[in-house]
Design a protein around this motif. Structure first.
Motif, short mmCIF file in Angstrom:
data_model
loop_
_atom_site.label_atom_id
_atom_site.label_comp_id
_atom_site.label_asym_id
_atom_site.label_seq_id
_atom_site.Cartn_x
_atom_site.Cartn_y
_atom_site.Cartn_z
N LEU A 160 0.83 -1.21 0.00
CA LEU A 160 0.00 0.00 0.00
C LEU A 160 0.86 1.26 0.00
N SER A 161 1.98 1.21 0.74
CA SER A 161 2.89 2.36 0.78
C SER A 161 3.48 2.63 -0.60
N LYS A 162 3.85 1.57 -1.30
CA LYS A 162 4.40 1.71 -2.64
C LYS A 162 3.35 2.31 -3.59
N THR A 163 2.12 1.81 -3.47
CA THR A 163 1.04 2.32 -4.33
C THR A 163 0.79 3.80 -4.06
N LEU A 164 0.83 4.17 -2.76
CA LEU A 164 0.63 5.57 -2.38
C LEU A 164 1.73 6.45 -2.97
N ASP A 165 2.96 5.98 -2.88
CA ASP A 165 4.08 6.74 -3.46
C ASP A 165 3.89 6.93 -4.96
N LEU A 166 3.44 5.88 -5.64
CA LEU A 166 3.22 5.95 -7.07
C LEU A 166 2.13 6.99 -7.41
N LEU A 167 1.06 6.99 -6.63
CA LEU A 167 -0.03 7.94 -6.86
C LEU A 167 0.43 9.38 -6.63
N LEU A 168 1.24 9.57 -5.58
CA LEU A 168 1.77 10.91 -5.30
C LEU A 168 2.68 11.40 -6.44
N ASN A 169 3.46 10.49 -6.97
CA ASN A 169 4.34 10.84 -8.11
C ASN A 169 3.51 11.23 -9.33
N CYS A 170 2.40 10.48 -9.53
CA CYS A 170 1.54 10.79 -10.66
C CYS A 170 0.90 12.18 -10.50
N GLN A 171 0.53 12.47 -9.21
CA GLN A 171 -0.10 13.75 -8.93
C GLN A 171 0.85 14.91 -9.22
N ARG A 172 2.11 14.71 -8.84
CA ARG A 172 3.09 15.78 -9.05
C ARG A 172 3.59 15.85 -10.49
N SER A 173 3.42 14.77 -11.22
CA SER A 173 3.97 14.71 -12.58
C SER A 173 3.11 15.54 -13.56
N LYS A 174 3.72 16.06 -14.60
CA LYS A 174 3.03 16.82 -15.64
C LYS A 174 2.75 15.94 -16.86
N ARG A 175 3.08 14.62 -16.69
CA ARG A 175 2.94 13.71 -17.83
C ARG A 175 1.56 13.05 -17.80
N ALA A 176 0.78 13.31 -18.81
CA ALA A 176 -0.57 12.76 -18.88
C ALA A 176 -0.55 11.26 -19.15
N ASP A 177 0.44 10.79 -19.97
CA ASP A 177 0.50 9.36 -20.27
C ASP A 177 0.77 8.53 -19.02
N LEU A 178 1.65 9.03 -18.10
CA LEU A 178 1.95 8.31 -16.86
C LEU A 178 0.71 8.27 -15.96
N LEU A 179 -0.01 9.37 -15.90
CA LEU A 179 -1.21 9.42 -15.07
C LEU A 179 -2.26 8.43 -15.59
N LEU A 180 -2.43 8.40 -16.91
CA LEU A 180 -3.42 7.51 -17.51
C LEU A 180 -3.04 6.03 -17.29
N GLY A 181 -1.75 5.72 -17.51
CA GLY A 181 -1.29 4.33 -17.35
C GLY A 181 -1.43 3.85 -15.91
N THR A 182 -1.15 4.69 -14.96
CA THR A 182 -1.24 4.29 -13.54
C THR A 182 -2.69 4.01 -13.14
N LEU A 183 -3.61 4.89 -13.57
CA LEU A 183 -5.01 4.70 -13.21
C LEU A 183 -5.59 3.44 -13.84
N ASN A 184 -5.11 3.10 -15.06
CA ASN A 184 -5.62 1.89 -15.73
C ASN A 184 -5.19 0.60 -15.02
N THR A 185 -4.02 0.62 -14.38
CA THR A 185 -3.52 -0.60 -13.70
C THR A 185 -3.84 -0.62 -12.20
N PHE A 186 -4.43 0.42 -11.67
CA PHE A 186 -4.66 0.50 -10.23
C PHE A 186 -5.83 -0.41 -9.81
#
Length: 520
Positions: A160-186
């Motif tokens: 869960l901690s790893k998943t949280l870190d990944l979500l925080l990185n997505c939130q801070r990131s300006k990359r739309a492709d990374l955000l989309l890919g993370t949400l699809n696999t979550f």
């Protein structure tokens, strides 16, 4: 005073003849008493008169003047005579009360010993159960710890901690492709379900039931035999039997027994009218048998030559209970708690042997034939038995073993359930010959009665193995007492040896004698 005064001066004193003169060195000693004459005192009616007669009718001492006045037709006895009689009565009472005091002291010692034994057993029982509970609680704690160690909560937390870190990185990131890919696999996880499954909860057990508490133990009232209590063995009736020799007899019911001779097993029944009925069950050569009348109809049979103990079922089918290479059974006994105790000796040695190189053992089995204990040597490394011929147990689970040390001499070994020799009785008080025990029974009071062929006697021992009495069997009309059995009613059944050497109690046949036992 000096000898001159004693001879010349003192006799001149008034009433000197009523004085007692003793040696000065005897003053204050027991010898002083022997110098004194018996004093009967002065008459209460005639104050100057000595009392010199005893009136039996009035039970009082009288003087010479009293006799013609009030005792003319009474029986008068010389004072010295009545004194001797009364002293004799007092002496007997003194001895009686000495014996009573000795008896009370003996009972006090017995009571103290019983107290110490019971206290020790209660503490041992408590410690055993405490250890059992302690071991069980330790085992449960170990299980709890192992369950917690293997729990998936730790790994779930990391995931869960790893998943949280990944979500925080997505939130801070300006990359739309990374955000989309993370949400699809979550994929979300049901944490609550995991937590419920991973925490074991201890459920309190019920308080100990009365049934379990009873297993801890209880007190059993025990009647102690007084040292002066009258013990009697009284012949009630004798039955002639055609059997040549009954080697062993065990109770089926109050009036029915199993018996073995040299070649067969029989059912012996005493029918109404005290008639003896004997029925052969099966041909079998056995040295000992044992039968538990309360739990099973199966008979355990020790067969020495085959080196086996067999179970004889009611259908007369045989099943093996025990067999050990190189050993032959010579004694067998079933206890009240379903233990089977077997005495064995090494094959190839003499029937009775004290040879230290040959092996002799007492083996304890459970009811399924699983070996629980083997006793061969004591704590000092000394052999416990020579040749075990009979085994019985008392209420304390001590074993009483007839151990033959030669072909004509034996002893009784008291062996605790832990294999310690508590006492050995060698028939030290045997009246005429060597001590040759053949059979023994244990009474309801834990006293032992032993048949002694050589002395034609019964040796009676208390629960501590001390001799209470030796009763000559010929004194009650029985010659050569052999095998024995005691029924639940307390009567002793004794089989006589067929050879007769005593003319005072001549038997043409073998007898089964019924004896009433008192005081045991």
């Amino acid at each position: 005073m000096c000898n001159i005064c004693k001879s010349n001066v003192h006799p001149r004193f008034k009433l000197a003849d009523t004085h007692f003169i003793i040696d000065i060195k005897d003053v204050g000693t027991s010898i002083e008493y022997t110098y004194k004459e018996i004093e009967y005192g002065k008459c209460s009616l005639h104050v100057n008169q000595d009392r010199c007669w005893y009136c039996k009718d009035c039970d009082s001492f009288v003087c010479l003047k009293c006799v013609p006045e009030t005792h003319q037709q009474h029986v008068l006895i010389d004072t010295d005579q009545i004194h001797t009689e009364k002293i004799s009565q007092v002496s007997k009472l003194i001895e009686l009360y000495k014996r009573k005091i000795t008896s009370i002291r003996t009972l006090k010692k017995i009571g103290q010993k019983k107290y110490e034994e019971s206290k020790k057993k209660i503490i041992e029982r408590k410690e055993d159960l405490t250890k059992l509970l302690d071991d069980h609680s330790k085992h449960m704690l170990y299980q709890l710890e192992e369950k917690c160690k293997t729990s998936e909560i730790g790994s779930k937390s990391e995931d869960l901690s790893k998943t949280l870190d990944l979500l925080l990185n997505c939130q801070r990131s300006k990359r739309a492709d990374l955000l989309l890919g993370t949400l699809n696999t979550f994929q979300d996880a049901d944490v609550q379900q995991d937590q419920t499954a991973c925490f074991p909860r201890f459920v309190m057990g019920r308080p100990l039931s009365p049934k379990l508490i009873k297993k801890f133990g209880s007190f059993r009232e025990e009647t102690v035999v007084y040292p002066n209590e009258e013990i009697e063995l009284l012949l009630k009736i004798s039955h002639i039997t055609s059997l040549q020799m009954i080697k062993r007899i065990v109770e089926i019911s109050d009036e029915k027994f199993y018996a073995i001779d040299e070649s067969s097993l029989y059912c012996v029944e005493i029918k109404k009218g005290e008639k003896l009925h004997i029925k052969k069950i099966v041909d079998i050569k056995a040295v000992d048998i044992s039968f538990d009348i309360t739990k099973t109809k199966e008979i355990l049979i020790a067969m020495e030559k085959e080196g086996k103990i067999m179970i004889l079922k009611p259908s007369l089918k045989m099943k093996l209970f025990f067999s050990r290479s190189g050993f032959s059974p010579s004694a067998i006994h079933i206890t009240k708690d379903d233990k089977v105790i077997v005495g064995v000796r090494e094959k190839g040695v003499l029937e009775v042997s004290s040879d230290e190189d040959s092996r002799r053992q007492i083996i304890v089995f459970d009811k399924n034939g699983q070996e629980e204990n083997v006793f061969e040597y004591d704590k000092k490394g000394k052999r416990i038995i020579s040749t075990p011929m009979r085994i019985k147990t008392n209420t304390d689970e001590d074993m009483l073993i007839i151990d033959m040390t030669s072909n004509f001499e034996g002893r009784i070994v008291f062996l605790t359930k832990n294999g310690n020799v508590s006492l050995v009785y060698k028939g030290e008080e045997s009246p005429y010959s060597l001590f040759n025990p053949y059979d023994l029974v244990v009474t309801a009071r834990d006293n032992a009665i032993i048949s002694d062929i050589a002395n034609q006697a019964f040796h009676i021992l208390n629960s501590y193995g001390k001799l209470i009495k030796i009763q000559r069997s010929i004194d009650i009309g029985i010659s050569l007492p052999y095998s024995m059995s005691m029924n639940r009613g307390g009567d002793l059944f004794v089989e006589t040896y067929p050879d007769n050497v005593d003319q005072t109690c001549k038997h043409k046949y073998m007898y089964i004698c019924r004896i009433t036992v008192k005081g045991l």
